[in-house]
Design a protein around this motif. Structure first.
Motif, PDB file in Angstrom:
ATOM      1  N   ALA A 813       0.853  -1.202   0.000  1.00 32.79           N
ATOM      2  CA  ALA A 813       0.000   0.000   0.000  1.00 32.79           C
ATOM      3  C   ALA A 813       0.875   1.233   0.000  1.00 32.79           C
ATOM      4  O   ALA A 813       1.865   1.320   0.706  1.00 32.79           O
ATOM      5  CB  ALA A 813      -0.888  -0.003   1.241  1.00 32.79           C
ATOM      6  N   ARG A 814       0.555   2.172  -0.821  1.00 29.10           N
ATOM      7  CA  ARG A 814       1.299   3.418  -0.914  1.00 29.10           C
ATOM      8  C   ARG A 814       0.384   4.586  -0.562  1.00 29.10           C
ATOM      9  O   ARG A 814      -0.793   4.605  -0.892  1.00 29.10           O
ATOM     10  CB  ARG A 814       1.835   3.625  -2.340  1.00 29.10           C
ATOM     11  N   SER A 815       0.892   5.559   0.085  1.00 32.82           N
ATOM     12  CA  SER A 815       0.117   6.761   0.396  1.00 32.82           C
ATOM     13  C   SER A 815       1.063   7.941   0.421  1.00 32.82           C
ATOM     14  O   SER A 815       2.270   7.788   0.453  1.00 32.82           O
ATOM     15  CB  SER A 815      -0.589   6.621   1.746  1.00 32.82           C
ATOM     16  N   HIS A 918       5.686  -1.762  17.384  1.00 29.97           N
ATOM     17  CA  HIS A 918       6.372  -2.689  16.487  1.00 29.97           C
ATOM     18  C   HIS A 918       7.816  -2.849  16.941  1.00 29.97           C
ATOM     19  O   HIS A 918       8.346  -2.016  17.675  1.00 29.97           O
ATOM     20  CB  HIS A 918       6.324  -2.193  15.027  1.00 29.97           C
ATOM     21  N   HIS A 919       8.458  -3.917  16.445  1.00 31.40           N
ATOM     22  CA  HIS A 919       9.855  -4.219  16.827  1.00 31.40           C
ATOM     23  C   HIS A 919      10.589  -4.660  15.574  1.00 31.40           C
ATOM     24  O   HIS A 919      10.271  -5.704  14.982  1.00 31.40           O
ATOM     25  CB  HIS A 919       9.882  -5.334  17.881  1.00 31.40           C
ATOM     26  N   LEU A 920      11.597  -3.873  15.133  1.00 28.43           N
ATOM     27  CA  LEU A 920      12.415  -4.204  13.971  1.00 28.43           C
ATOM     28  C   LEU A 920      13.853  -4.451  14.425  1.00 28.43           C
ATOM     29  O   LEU A 920      14.315  -3.850  15.402  1.00 28.43           O
ATOM     30  CB  LEU A 920      12.385  -3.066  12.945  1.00 28.43           C
ATOM     31  N   LEU A 932       5.708  -0.847   6.706  1.00 28.15           N
ATOM     32  CA  LEU A 932       5.111  -0.599   8.015  1.00 28.15           C
ATOM     33  C   LEU A 932       4.580   0.831   8.110  1.00 28.15           C
ATOM     34  O   LEU A 932       3.472   1.078   8.613  1.00 28.15           O
ATOM     35  CB  LEU A 932       6.159  -0.860   9.105  1.00 28.15           C
ATOM     36  N   LEU A 933       5.332   1.805   7.600  1.00 28.02           N
ATOM     37  CA  LEU A 933       4.880   3.198   7.619  1.00 28.02           C
ATOM     38  C   LEU A 933       3.629   3.367   6.760  1.00 28.02           C
ATOM     39  O   LEU A 933       2.674   4.065   7.144  1.00 28.02           O
ATOM     40  CB  LEU A 933       5.996   4.119   7.117  1.00 28.02           C
TER      41      LEU A 933
END
Length: 937
Positions: A813-815, A918-920, A932-933
């Motif tokens: 998904a892009r925004s 979240h955890h990266l 994620l963003l």
């Protein structure tokens, strides 16, 4: 009703009767706890072994949950429920863990939980078998600690320890020797150690050492050492050669043992001997077996007209025989009887006055001179209570007997004689009592010998033939007692060790070594090999010749196998660490080279070349770290699968797509054979992990197949199983390597081609992940150069009530990012600024902070949409910053993303508890971050 029905009923009754009989037999088993549970985990059957092991009677446990057999910690962690779930999914659950008895005590046990189904195919319950492993666990722990304890003991040794070359050049001495002598290591090297030896003994000690070096034989020597304070202290130096596989001396190891107190005792004994020999009384010291004269006082020599040289070490009755002209005088017989009473009663024996003529020396015309003696014979006991000497004390009463002192003297002698007769009566009674004790002692010894839990043997020291053996020794060797009594220890010893072991035994017989102690292999009657520890002591005569040996034999096979297993595991880990260092240096070396080239040339072309290398090698490093993390998680049981219904064909396509560049690089031909319809290969699986399994096998095939090889990937549905096969015509696997192919740290030979890098742990990860999916993996090969084949079997998914869409690639998904504000809190400025540059190029508004306090202030002032928060920060760590933001409702809209080098399940759980969304993990996958963003935009 059909005719078959009675027969079917009879068969059912017979089956049920057989099951009842089987359970009755198992119910009496005491070595294993056997119980059954219903589908909900309640105990339904309970055997005698379970009652003995857990302490509950059947009445107390039946109908209760089996969870009460677990420890409180395991119950809190839901271990009983997880075990049941595993058995339901896989049919069996194996474990080793601590359990708790009814009285609260704990024991360590292995457990096997097996599920079974009823006649309709529905889950019917479980059967569990437990075995107590507490003692085995203790032995394992002792074994693991033994090597460390040995090292500490050597370091703390209160004796001098030294090492020398094969030519006798001393190369090392420990701190004890340095502290003792005041000589430094440099001053001791070579033959400098001789400076610590008293000058008058240096030549003697050096001669012993040179002879040992010349012959290569183990040796020992007593030497006076001058201490740093100028005193003399006696030490016993022992030197032992260490040989190579050809039998040549590689180097020497030695120890210096303090014997100063013993030498003082020997000097004191010598001084005592001088005093004894000059005593005014008449004394002989005799050995108790053949009455050899060991010592004599000067007064005795004068009274008997003899000299020391002619009688010392001679048998008494050869020196002092009876007078053949007077056979009625039986002095030898009477004196022998007295000696025997001393040995039997273990106390002094007072003899009546004896007529015992003494032979005159030749210079006095020979013949015999009539003498009368008053004699007392007394025992001398050793440290273990045995009689080591008999002291023969005599008084010459000839003048009294011959009447020179008159009648009164004769009357006194008569009274003395009567007293001695009374003593004889008392001695006789004491002898009877002691004889009874001796019989009881013999019975106790025989009972101990036969019932000992270790092997016990009495053997001839001359040829080693067994004279007595106990039952335990028969069990260790597998031979019956009568057959063993025709054999020797040499016959049982492994052929590779026989000659060296027999020589060691003979050295102990000859007293060249203080004792015989050996760990060696026996060949049992059934041809099995067992390890034994043999310790032998010797019974010696007065001349120190060994007559018998007594040995204790302990079966140490389990200990030896555990030692071999530990050494093999340690070897594998060492090889693995060497491989890890090699594989980490390769990409780091490439990166360093690329950076140096870019600094020197500074052209766009070289920058693009360098960036490509850094990108490629960073991916390789990330892959290595991921493998290491997977190994750690597997070892700790931390991997959790996220199963969903997937189409195996889609996952296979993804794995092929990822592996394609490596396959094309080596110009291999790839052949695919599997059903791509949406319902052809249905699985309940963790999509990412299953793709990882297949990708690992494909990359292995590509790496270990020569250029232009053939690789096949196929999948099919067999009954209720999905079968996936990866086959190649590459280098293959040697038969001796096949058994350890899937073990951790079990790697191929170091000369194997590993041009693509890797740690050699991928197959261990593949096996564990496959088993976690309820499946299995097998490997086959016709040997080196004939290729390999890996077959994975996974349970197919049950038919779904409604169709599920096939697994597909996610649509990103892009925004618009222009209005999104991001705060990066990272103490590594290079990492922070690199992330900021990439995010700003994509239109995000980015702010930076480099410690916890600054990050907290920036978040409160600018109120960003996202906070990328490093965990390890100065000032306040990431957990504290996250907790502070979550405690204020004004900042609840922020999405907190943890950035950390730690990514295990407990690390993620801690970040969730602190308030992170979240955890990266580092190094950051920027594509994953962007997805994620976008998901929150």
């Amino acid at each position: 009703m059909s005719a078959e029905m009675p027969n079917a009923a009879a068969d059912a009754v017979a089956t049920l009767s057989g099951q009842v009989n089987i359970w009755r037999a198992l119910e009496c088993v005491k070595d294993f706890a056997i119980l059954t549970l219903d589908a909900g985990g309640l105990v339904t059957l309970w055997n005698t072994g379970a009652e003995c092991l857990f302490g509950y009677t059947a009445e107390e446990i039946l109908g209760k949950p089996a969870a009460i057999l677990f420890t409180p910690e395991d119950r809190a962690a839901n271990a009983p429920e997880k075990e049941l779930d595993t058995a339901r999914e896989k049919g069996i659950a194996l474990d080793e863990r601590w359990h708790q008895r009814k009285d609260g005590s704990r024991f360590y046990a292995s457990g096997k939980l097996t599920s079974f189904h009823d006649g309709a195919g529905s889950p019917g319950g479980f059967t569990k078998v437990c075995q107590d492993l507490t003692e085995e666990l203790r032995r394992r722990q002792i074994l693991e600690q033994s090597e460390e304890r040995y090292r500490v003991l050597v370091e703390l040794s209160p004796q001098g320890v030294w090492f020398g070359r094969a030519d006798g050049f001393i190369t090392f001495c420990n701190q004890h020797w340095i502290n003792l002598t005041g000589l430094s290591l440099e001053e001791t090297e070579g033959d400098g150690w001789l400076r610590a030896i008293a000058p008058e003994d240096r030549e003697r000690v050096l001669g012993v050492w040179q002879e040992a070096v010349r012959t290569g034989r183990e040796t020992e020597v007593e030497m006076p050492v001058r201490t740093r304070h100028g005193n003399i202290r006696w030490y016993l130096a022992r030197a032992k050669p260490v040989r190579d596989e050809n039998g040549d001396v590689r180097h020497w190891i030695g120890i210096a043992i303090d014997i100063h107190d013993r030498k003082l005792a020997e000097f004191a004994e010598a001084s005592f001997r001088v005093l004894f020999e000059s005593a005014p009384s008449l004394y002989l010291v005799l050995t108790p077996d053949d009455y050899t004269i060991a010592a004599v006082s000067e007064s005795y020599l004068q009274a008997t007209m003899t000299d020391r040289a002619s009688i010392i070490h001679q048998r008494m009755f050869n020196v002092f025989p009876d007078n053949p002209e007077h056979p009625e005088i039986q002095g030898v017989k009477d004196l022998t009887a007295s000696f025997e009473r001393v040995k039997a009663f273990r106390r002094a024996d007072v003899m009546p006055v004896q007529r015992y003529p003494i032979r005159r020396p030749p210079k006095q015309a020979g013949g015999f001179e009539d003498r009368w003696w008053s004699i007392i014979n007394s025992p001398v006991f050793g440290e273990n209570g045995e009689i080591v000497y008999i002291i023969h004390r005599a008084e010459d009463v000839t003048e009294y007997i011959q009447g020179k002192e008159g009648l009164q003297s004769k009357q006194m002698i008569q009274i003395h004689y009567e007293h001695m007769q009374a003593e004889i009566v008392l001695h006789t009674r004491e002898f009877q009592r002691l004889n009874q004790q001796l019989i009881q002692s013999e019975q106790q010894y025989r009972a101990m010998f036969e019932s000992a839990s270790v092997g016990m043997v009495q053997a001839s020291s001359k040829d080693g033939r067994f004279l007595q053996v106990n039952t335990t020794f028969c069990n260790i060797t597998g031979y019956p007692m009568q057959e063993l009594l025709t054999m020797r220890g040499y016959d049982l010893t492994h052929p590779e060790e026989r000659d060296a072991d027999w020589e060691a035994y003979q050295r102990a017989v000859r007293q060249e070594t203080p004792h015989y102690l050996s760990e060696k292999r026996y060949i049992r009657k059934d041809k099995r090999v067992v390890w034994v520890r043999v310790s032998a002591a010797f019974v010696r005569d007065t001349n120190q010749h060994a007559a018998l040996s007594f040995a204790v034999i302990e079966d140490i096979t389990a200990r030896k196998e555990a030692e071999f297993a530990l050494r093999e595991a340690d070897r594998r880990k060492t090889e693995f660490l060497a491989m890890l260092a090699h594989e980490l240096r390769n990409p780091l070396g490439a990166v360093c080279t690329a950076v140096q080239a870019c600094r020197e040339e500074r052209s766009r072309k070289i920058y693009e070349w360098g960036l490509a290398i850094v990108d490629r090698q960073t991916c390789q490093l990330t892959h290595l770290v991921d493998d290491l993390l997977d190994v750690s998680r597997i070892t700790l049981g931390m991997i959790r699968l996220h199963k969903e219904r997937v189409d195996a064909a889609v996952l296979l396509d993804h794995a092929v797509e990822t592996a394609r560049p490596l396959i094309n690089k080596h110009r291999h031909k790839l052949f695919l054979s599997y059903d791509r319809s949406s319902t052809g290969l249905p699985l309940e699986a963790d999509a990412a992990r299953l793709e990882q399994i297949v990708l690992n096998l494909l990359t292995n095939a590509a790496k270990y197949t020569d250029e232009g090889g053939r690789i096949e990937l196929s999948a099919r549905l067999e009954a209720e199983t999905i079968v996936i096969v990866v086959r190649d015509n590459g280098m293959g696997v040697a038969p001796e390597k096949m058994a350890s192919l899937f073990e951790l740290f079990a790697q191929g030979e170091r000369d194997m081609a590993r041009s693509e890098g890797g740690l050699g742990i991928g197959l261990a990860i593949v096996k564990r992940l496959t088993e976690m999916h309820g499946g299995s993996i097998t490997a086959s090969s016709q040997g080196p150069g004939h290729g390999s084949e890996f077959t994975i079997r996974l349970p197919a998914a049950k038919p779904a009530s409604s169709p599920h869409p096939a697994l597909a690639n996610p649509i990103e998904a892009r925004s618009s990012a222009t209005s999104t504000r991001i705060l990066i809190v990272e103490d590594n400025k290079d990492t922070a600024e690199g992330m900021a540059r990439l995010l700003r190029r994509r239109g995000y508004s980015v702010e930076l902070a480099y410690d916890g306090l600054a990050g907290l202030a920036a978040a409160r002032s600018s109120s960003p949409n996202f906070v990328l928060l490093d965990i390890g920060l100065p000032g306040r760590d990431g957990y504290q910053v996250a907790a502070s933001l979550r405690s204020d409702a004004a900042y609840s809209h922020m999405i907190l993303i943890a950035i950390s080098g730690y990514g295990q399940e407990e690390d993620r759980a801690r970040s969730r508890a602190a308030g992170f969304d979240h955890h990266l993990t580092k190094p950051l996958n920027f594509t994953e971050l962007e997805q994620l963003l976008n998901s929150h935009s």
